[in-house]
Write a protein that holds these residues in place. Structure first.
Motif, PDB file in Angstrom:
ATOM      1  N   CYS A 163      -7.457   2.390  -0.298  1.00  0.00           N
ATOM      2  CA  CYS A 163      -6.409   3.252  -0.858  1.00  0.00           C
ATOM      3  C   CYS A 163      -6.810   4.722  -0.761  1.00  0.00           C
ATOM      4  O   CYS A 163      -5.976   5.575  -0.457  1.00  0.00           O
ATOM      5  CB  CYS A 163      -6.115   2.879  -2.308  1.00  0.00           C
ATOM      6  N   LYS A 210      -0.517   2.474  -3.764  1.00  0.00           N
ATOM      7  CA  LYS A 210      -1.833   3.066  -3.530  1.00  0.00           C
ATOM      8  C   LYS A 210      -2.225   4.038  -4.632  1.00  0.00           C
ATOM      9  O   LYS A 210      -3.365   4.047  -5.060  1.00  0.00           O
ATOM     10  CB  LYS A 210      -1.924   3.701  -2.148  1.00  0.00           C
ATOM     11  N   LEU A 228      -6.180   5.821   2.753  1.00  0.00           N
ATOM     12  CA  LEU A 228      -4.749   6.017   3.005  1.00  0.00           C
ATOM     13  C   LEU A 228      -4.244   7.308   2.375  1.00  0.00           C
ATOM     14  O   LEU A 228      -3.415   8.016   2.971  1.00  0.00           O
ATOM     15  CB  LEU A 228      -3.950   4.824   2.458  1.00  0.00           C
ATOM     16  N   TYR A 251      -2.870   2.057  -8.037  1.00  0.00           N
ATOM     17  CA  TYR A 251      -4.123   1.301  -7.915  1.00  0.00           C
ATOM     18  C   TYR A 251      -5.317   2.241  -7.901  1.00  0.00           C
ATOM     19  O   TYR A 251      -6.330   1.979  -8.558  1.00  0.00           O
ATOM     20  CB  TYR A 251      -4.117   0.443  -6.646  1.00  0.00           C
ATOM     21  N   PHE A 252      -5.223   3.340  -7.172  1.00  0.00           N
ATOM     22  CA  PHE A 252      -6.320   4.302  -7.081  1.00  0.00           C
ATOM     23  C   PHE A 252      -6.675   4.854  -8.456  1.00  0.00           C
ATOM     24  O   PHE A 252      -7.834   4.862  -8.854  1.00  0.00           O
ATOM     25  CB  PHE A 252      -5.926   5.436  -6.126  1.00  0.00           C
ATOM     26  N   PHE A 274       0.812  -1.213   0.000  1.00  0.00           N
ATOM     27  CA  PHE A 274       0.000   0.000   0.000  1.00  0.00           C
ATOM     28  C   PHE A 274       0.845   1.263   0.000  1.00  0.00           C
ATOM     29  O   PHE A 274       0.373   2.310  -0.413  1.00  0.00           O
ATOM     30  CB  PHE A 274      -0.993  -0.007   1.157  1.00  0.00           C
TER      31      PHE A 274
END
Length: 71
Positions: free
Chosen positions: A48, A20, A51, A23-24, A16
């Motif tokens: 995500c 992150k 975070l 992926y986001f 992560f």
């Protein structure tokens, strides 16, 4: 068992920390181009997002004053 949990925790932190943002943004792109709704992937996207918001909060809350700004 305890060693395995520590390894999984470490892997999760690294995953992560580095993935992150890709992926986001990648999930948004794929969802807009025909990805079917998947609850696990959507849950990871929400995690995500949380975070990223936490990172912005910490960056604003703990903003360090540079030497030029001190009086």
């Amino acid at each position: 068992m305890k060693k395995t949990l520590k390894e999984l925790y470490g892997v999760g932190i690294l995953f992560f920390y580095f993935l992150k943002w890709p992926y986001f943004l990648g999930f948004i792109y794929l969802y807009n181009h025909g990805l079917n709704n998947n609850y696990i992937l959507s849950g990871l996207w929400v995690y995500c997002l949380a975070l990223i918001l936490k990172d912005f909060y910490w960056m604003i809350k703990h903003k360090k004053v540079s030497r030029c700004d001190r009086k």
